[in-house]
Design a protein around this motif. Sequence first.
Motif, PDB file in Angstrom:
ATOM      1  N   UNK A 286       0.978  -1.184  -0.082  1.00 56.64           N
ATOM      2  CA  UNK A 286      -0.223  -0.199   0.039  1.00 56.64           C
ATOM      3  C   UNK A 286       1.185   1.000  -0.289  1.00 56.64           C
ATOM      4  N   UNK A 287       1.770   1.480   0.397  1.00 59.34           N
ATOM      5  CA  UNK A 287       2.641   2.448   1.334  1.00 59.34           C
ATOM      6  C   UNK A 287       3.512   2.572  -0.639  1.00 59.34           C
ATOM      7  N   UNK A 288       4.064   1.709  -1.615  1.00 55.90           N
ATOM      8  CA  UNK A 288       4.300   1.710  -2.428  1.00 55.90           C
ATOM      9  C   UNK A 288       3.128   2.689  -3.803  1.00 55.90           C
ATOM     10  N   UNK A 289       1.975   1.430  -3.722  1.00 50.12           N
ATOM     11  CA  UNK A 289       1.011   2.439  -4.474  1.00 50.12           C
ATOM     12  C   UNK A 289       0.342   3.543  -3.935  1.00 50.12           C
ATOM     13  N   UNK A 290       0.580   4.159  -3.021  1.00 51.34           N
ATOM     14  CA  UNK A 290       0.668   5.419  -2.512  1.00 51.34           C
ATOM     15  C   UNK A 290       2.121   5.733  -2.911  1.00 51.34           C
ATOM     16  N   UNK A 291       3.706   5.763  -2.925  1.00 51.41           N
ATOM     17  CA  UNK A 291       3.961   6.803  -2.965  1.00 51.41           C
ATOM     18  C   UNK A 291       3.909   7.413  -5.026  1.00 51.41           C
ATOM     19  N   UNK A 292       4.096   6.060  -5.702  1.00 51.11           N
ATOM     20  CA  UNK A 292       3.591   6.141  -7.832  1.00 51.11           C
ATOM     21  C   UNK A 292       2.342   7.188  -7.127  1.00 51.11           C
ATOM     22  N   UNK A 293       1.401   7.169  -5.850  1.00 48.67           N
ATOM     23  CA  UNK A 293       0.632   8.189  -6.953  1.00 48.67           C
ATOM     24  C   UNK A 293       1.247   9.654  -6.898  1.00 48.67           C
TER      25      UNK A 293
END
Length: 162
Positions: free
Chosen positions: A61-68
């Motif tokens: 989830x942290x990685x996905x949030x960072x992508x955005x």
Amino acid sequence: MSDKLTHFNEEGHAIMVDVTDKVATQREAVAKGKIVVSQEIIDRIKNNEIEKGDVLGIARIAGIMAVKKTSELIPLCHPLFISKCAIDFEINEAESYIEASCTVKVDQKTGVEMEALTGVNIALLTIYDMCKAIDKKMELTDIRLCYKSGGKSGVFVNEERS
């Protein structure tokens, strides 16, 4: 491939690249990286025994949030509408590391390499954060772009480091 540095104007000042006249195309990037950890950390992650919770789930989830949020972190990146983002993990017990892979897709005028690299880094940093009470000697390594497609430069495959 052009050797012109596109993030500078004629006076040498940093600029955001003008993508006004570029055509939106489907673009994809895949980045990978590793975090070297102790066997105790691998065992505790696999057995869901980390006090802070589901390490890989939270790191995903942290990685996905960072992508955005990449355009908020990297000054000259364009904000992008992300079509797909997937963060996957592979635990290598024999060599004591966890590899993160981040795949990002868009239909935009500019690429997603920075988004994929940001996603991998933040996913790995989240693993570090959640496990640092056990061992602070963890090491992030081998962070690299493995693949990108779309846009004027076409397909790139990092065959040596995929």
